[in-house]
Design a protein around this motif. Sequence first.
Motif, mmCIF file in Angstrom:
data_model
loop_
_atom_site.group_PDB
_atom_site.id
_atom_site.type_symbol
_atom_site.label_atom_id
_atom_site.label_comp_id
_atom_site.label_asym_id
_atom_site.label_seq_id
_atom_site.Cartn_x
_atom_site.Cartn_y
_atom_site.Cartn_z
ATOM 1 N N GLU A 483 0.875 -1.165 0.000
ATOM 2 C CA GLU A 483 0.000 0.000 0.000
ATOM 3 C C GLU A 483 0.915 1.219 0.000
ATOM 4 O OE1 GLU A 483 -3.664 1.772 -0.166
ATOM 5 O OE2 GLU A 483 -3.465 -0.366 0.205
ATOM 6 N N ALA A 484 1.098 1.822 -1.181
ATOM 7 C CA ALA A 484 2.127 2.842 -1.360
ATOM 8 C C ALA A 484 1.781 4.123 -0.610
ATOM 9 C CB ALA A 484 2.318 3.132 -2.840
ATOM 10 N N GLY A 485 2.785 4.664 0.086
ATOM 11 C CA GLY A 485 2.689 5.990 0.685
ATOM 12 C C GLY A 485 3.593 6.939 -0.056
ATOM 13 N N ASN A 486 3.885 8.079 0.563
ATOM 14 C CA ASN A 486 4.759 9.036 -0.103
ATOM 15 C C ASN A 486 6.222 8.864 0.270
ATOM 16 O OD1 ASN A 486 4.755 10.019 2.500
ATOM 17 N ND2 ASN A 486 3.439 11.759 2.045
ATOM 18 N N SER A 487 6.512 7.831 1.058
ATOM 19 C CA SER A 487 7.898 7.528 1.432
ATOM 20 C C SER A 487 7.941 6.108 1.970
ATOM 21 C CB SER A 487 8.400 8.511 2.498
ATOM 22 O OG SER A 487 7.721 8.291 3.724
ATOM 23 N N ARG A 488 9.166 5.625 2.233
ATOM 24 C CA ARG A 488 9.283 4.290 2.839
ATOM 25 C C ARG A 488 8.682 4.271 4.237
ATOM 26 N NH1 ARG A 488 14.494 5.130 0.695
ATOM 27 N NH2 ARG A 488 14.906 3.941 -1.216
ATOM 28 N N ALA A 489 8.692 5.414 4.902
ATOM 29 C CA ALA A 489 8.184 5.489 6.274
ATOM 30 C C ALA A 489 6.663 5.435 6.327
ATOM 31 C CB ALA A 489 8.678 6.766 6.948
ATOM 32 N N THR A 490 5.983 5.664 5.198
ATOM 33 C CA THR A 490 4.521 5.637 5.205
ATOM 34 C C THR A 490 3.947 4.595 4.258
ATOM 35 O OG1 THR A 490 4.494 7.409 3.547
ATOM 36 C CG2 THR A 490 4.307 8.062 5.856
ATOM 37 N N THR A 491 4.819 3.857 3.578
ATOM 38 C CA THR A 491 4.361 2.754 2.735
ATOM 39 C C THR A 491 4.146 1.520 3.597
ATOM 40 O OG1 THR A 491 5.442 3.567 0.734
ATOM 41 C CG2 THR A 491 5.026 1.211 0.848
ATOM 42 N N VAL A 492 3.053 0.816 3.364
ATOM 43 C CA VAL A 492 2.663 -0.313 4.205
ATOM 44 C C VAL A 492 2.738 -1.612 3.410
ATOM 45 C CG1 VAL A 492 0.729 -1.352 5.451
ATOM 46 C CG2 VAL A 492 1.211 1.078 5.687
#
Length: 783
Positions: A483-492
């Motif tokens: 589940e892509a976020g805007n960075s590695r820290a928010t991608t699940v």
Amino acid sequence: MESFESLSDYDFERLVADLLSAHWKVDVATFPRGRDGGVDLSVLGPTGDSLSLLSDEELVVQCKHYPLAGMTELRAKLKAEAKKPIVGQVRRYVLATSARLTRHNKEEIVALFGNRITRNDIFAKNDLADLLRRYPDVERANLKLWLSSSAALQAILHQVEHLRSSSLVEDLLRLRYQFVETPALRLAHSKLDQYGICLLAGPPGTGKTTTAHLLLLQKMSEGWQPITALSHVSELEKQIIPGKMQVLFYDDFLGQNSLAAKLHKGEDSELLRLMKNIEQDRSKVFILTTRDYVLRQAKLSYEKLADGIFDVTKVVVGVLSLSYSIREHILYNQLYFSPLREMAANAENASMRYSNVARHENYNPRVTAVALENLARDLGVGPRGSGKVPIRTGEVKRLDIPRYLIDALNNPELVWQHIIRRQLTNVQRQLLLARSSFGSNLVYLDDLYTAAITLARTEDSVPTLFELDTALSVLDGDLLHIEAGNSRATTVVEQLSPGLADAVVTFLSTFPDSLEHLVARAEHWTQVSWLNALLELIPILDDTNRLWTLLASTAERVLLRPEAYPTPGTLFAIRQPPKIIDLDQRITLLSTLYRKSGQVCAPETTAVLFDYMRVRIHGMTPDYIKAVLAALRGEIPVSWRSNRTEIEFIALRELGQPQDWASWKTLRDVLDIVPTTAEYQGDMTDLFERFVEDELDNLRQGFVDDYWEGSEIYLIEELEYQANRWGLTVYTKDIREKFGSDEPEASIFDMSDESAATYSPIRQNPQVDQQRKGRQRSIFDYL
């Protein structure tokens, strides 16, 4: 207009048979798969006026399923059909095709057949679409077609935004192409109609999740809003909207395997209460899945799961319930929508040998699906399961696919192990092993990368971020779901599919050195919990105690390491601050690891743990404090006991000023766990008595909190129950009458209305009253 792309050619024939049966008002017979001599469907006379066939006269239908073809491609196929003797031997010859034809195209086809066929006997895409509009029951009976119709698809897509898993969205949309209706699906529908609940149970890979997805898709196509749970039943409760048509979905609610009971403390009660409520609520339906053996095991641990509702709503999905014809249909659709379709069709003696695959004693739909995916991946062809017209594979060396599938069914474990051992690079494998160790929890990508890098250090080959990103791009959409976020820290990164999760367990059981590396290098408490469950499950190994000792040391190292759990259903881009939300579970598990390994708790671990609690207990909710105290009252190391007394003192001081029902209830629960003096118990009873008097006065005057409005009788029952726990008896007969309850008076005293007028609303238990005499000191002086 319906494109019919979601249908295999066999599905298309069945649809045409149903449509023409409705249109002609006769039974249109289908034939088994194979060389048909120009006959796919047939009607034998005599018939009524709709067809006017005389005795022994025959009408045949030839079906040509080319939904994306033009007249050029169709022309070559029809020239071959026109040469078959059957065209001139029967009373009437009908052509049905999913291709789009113009009036001119139909006239050309009539000429190709030498006028032995009429234009009215050519049913093209637009003609069949018209019949579907005239006979909507046929579309609804053909679930695959209905779920792919424009109206249903729009309804489904409109509801997709409510799904909280990208992999679930992909699975649902792909499912429209490959599924086959089964008896289990029909029985599941009846359970939903009767109870509003369907619990699908069965062995791995037999179709329970597919069946659940079909139920979910159908409800979505009818406009029901889906709400899903990923890890806890409370996720469903938070999304429920009273009166709104909602379908609740909880896949693998007990976990994917027997590693550990997935239910959290008290979740069995929450689940049962939710099911009972849904049984009475026509605006809600509930679909659950679990592996049958996991459910049987869980019933031994969770009393609430023994309730009869889990039995009457259960549908067992198993291979034995599938007829051979359904098995063949499933396998056929898997081959038809595979990129290996052409290669599969060219197999020697294909029809008989694929039938043997479907009749294999180990037949399992998931095994055959994964085997085909493995082979396509090895050959570098795709796309996998897209539902589009498969690519041609003539340039790929020819393989004996029936033999390949038989080998897979003879050794199903090898199908999964082939992925891990042969198709993955070291970096990809480390990512997969690291992800498996987080269990069913969602995990942020940067946390997964940290775990994979730490694991790789055991092999002295630390991957770079570029190598990890490259490996992830290969796994994404196939073996992992992102589940892509805007960075590695928010991608699940979501949990592994059930079959792959089982394969990882088998791999770690087979290669204990890899398991040892994972135990030694775990970076998060979630991993420790999963590894503990794994060590309990698998029968390894000669030196298991060493692994328990190693895990205990790892648990000490990460005991107070915060974790940021992604919150399902929210914007993952909003990452919550890391924190510890399960200290009670950590205390219990660490104590268990000490017992299993025989390891003694290090003094520094004791100091750090209790220093943490002294500082953080002030910020904990009352229920969290209660859970921690209960854990400390379990089987803990001897060295913790003196510290425990101090923590209990701080906790009681923190809980000692309750202001509402919830905090009073929690305090009573704590006092049932933590031993205190009779004087302290008495002082708190005094405070509770005044609280209850105020609540009763408010009820008599008609003042009720918004939370209890409309549920006053439940509040009265709660008053009576909680008062009894404190040794008090509540007189509530007048209040019950005020709110129209016919329930009998809860008091043990039989009082007249006259005496009640002068009677205090609370009567003390004589023993408690005696204990309370002569006390003047602070309530905390008695600890």
